[in-house]
Write a protein that holds these residues in place. Sequence first.
Motif, short mmCIF file in Angstrom:
data_model
loop_
_atom_site.label_atom_id
_atom_site.label_comp_id
_atom_site.label_asym_id
_atom_site.label_seq_id
_atom_site.Cartn_x
_atom_site.Cartn_y
_atom_site.Cartn_z
N ASN A 1 1.34 -5.01 -5.79
CA ASN A 1 0.59 -5.14 -4.53
C ASN A 1 -0.21 -6.44 -4.56
O ASN A 1 -0.44 -7.02 -5.63
CB ASN A 1 -0.34 -3.93 -4.38
N GLY B 1 0.81 -1.22 0.00
CA GLY B 1 0.00 0.00 0.00
C GLY B 1 0.84 1.27 0.00
O GLY B 1 0.68 2.14 -0.86
N ASP C 1 -3.13 -6.31 -3.06
CA ASP C 1 -4.45 -5.74 -2.83
C ASP C 1 -4.98 -5.16 -4.15
O ASP C 1 -4.54 -4.11 -4.60
CB ASP C 1 -4.28 -4.64 -1.76
MG LIG Z 1 -1.93 -3.44 1.90
#
Ligand SMILES: [Mg+2]
Length: 359
Positions: free
Chosen positions: A66, A43, A68
Motif C-alpha cells: 500500500n 486499502g 498508505d
Molecule cells: Mg488507500
Amino acid sequence: MDSEYTSRISKMSMQTQDFLEAERIEAAMRMARPNVSVVGLGGAGSNIVSWIKQRGLTGGKLVAANTDAAHLAITKADRRILMGEKLTHGQGAGGYPDRGAEAAKDALEDLVKETNGSNILFLCAGLGGGTGTGASQVYSEALQAPGRLVVGVVTLPFSVERYRYENAKKGLERMRAHCDTVVAIDNTKLAKVAGDLPLQDALGVANELVGQFVKGITETITTASLINIDYADLRAIMEKRGLAAIGVGYAEGEERVEKAVRQAIEGQLLDIKDISKAKGALVHVSGGHDITLEEVTKAGELVTKSLPPTAKIVWGARVDPTMNGHARVMVVLTGIESTFLSENSYKFALGPLKMGKAS
Ligand SMILES: [Mg+2]
Ligand SMILES: Nc1nc2c(ncn2[C@@H]2O[C@H](COP(=O)(O)OP(=O)(O)OP(=O)(O)O)[C@@H](O)[C@H]2O)c(=O)[nH]1
C-alpha cells in the motif's frame, strides 16, 4: 571373478539410474506443487489480505502492499510493503491511479522477491481508487513469469461511488489484458444479494467473499480434499480466459446442493452479457461430513447443463466439519463478457446503497 565384477558394475549402474529417476521425480513434484502468493494492493486489497490472515491460509503466502503507511500499520499479512514512499510520503495515492502505478513501479523489486517461486499469483484490489487500481495494472504485467498463473480478484465501485467508475473501468480493461483471468465482483450487486447493508458492513461482506474465494481455491489445490482440484485443473479453467464472474449459494435440508447451485448461477456478482457463452466453469462444493459424492456430482451436472458443450468444467469438494446439514457452492464462470465494460450501458438500476455506520 570377471563375471562378479560385471555384475557389481551393472548393479551400481542400476542404483545410479534409480537415484537419477528419484531426483527427476522429486524435481517434477517440486515444480508441480502449487505455490501460491496472494498480494493485496491498496486499502481494499490489504483488508482482504487481513481477512485471510486472521483465518489462516494453508499453503500460501500473504503480502500486502500500500502507499498508505497508517493503513499498512494495521494490516495483517506475512509481509507488508510500503510502496513509493518518496512519491506519496506514506499518505496514499489520493484516488489517482497514475500515482498508484508510479509507486508500484518503485516497489517492483520487492514484489518480485516476495512472489519468487510462486506458480499461482492472486492480485487483490478494490478498483476505483488510486493505489489498488494503479498497482494492479503494473503488477499484472510485471509479475508474469513462465509457468505462473496470474489471477486478478477485484471489486468494482458501489453505485454511490459513480465518480470512480471511469478509473475502475480503465483499470479492469488493463488487468484483463494482462492477467490470465480477472474475477470481478460488482460491489453494488454484492450488497444487494447480502440484503441492502450499510456501506461499512457491505465492505466487510466484500472482503469476506473475496477472502473465501482465494482461501478456498488455495486450500483446495494445496491440501487433500474430498474431490481435489489440482493445479492443472485450475490452469485449464483460468489460463488466458479474460474476465470471470463468481456466484455463491448456500442451502440446507433436502436438495441443498441443487438449491445452492441454482443460487450461485443465478446470483452471479457481475452482470454477464450472455451466460451461455462462458468458456469455462469452476464449481466448488463444501458441506459437512454428511455431504455425499452423489450430491457433488449432481452439482457438476447442473452447471454442465447451463453452459455450452464446449465449456470446460472442473469441480471439487471439501468437507467442513462445521457445516453438517448445509452445502455451500461457489461457481466461477470464466471467459465471459460483462456489461460493465461496454460504454454507457451500465445501469444504476439497483438503486443507491444505504449509507450508515456499521453496527
Ligand atoms: Mg488507500
Ligand atoms: N472489498 C473491499 N472494497 C473496498 C474496501 N474499501 C474500499 N473498497 C472499494 O475499493 C475501492 C478503492 O478503495 P481503496 O482500496 O480504499 O483505494 P486505494 O486503492 O487504497 O487507493 P487510494 O486510497 O486512492 O490510494 C473503493 O472505491 C471501494 O469501492 C474494503 O475494505 N473492502
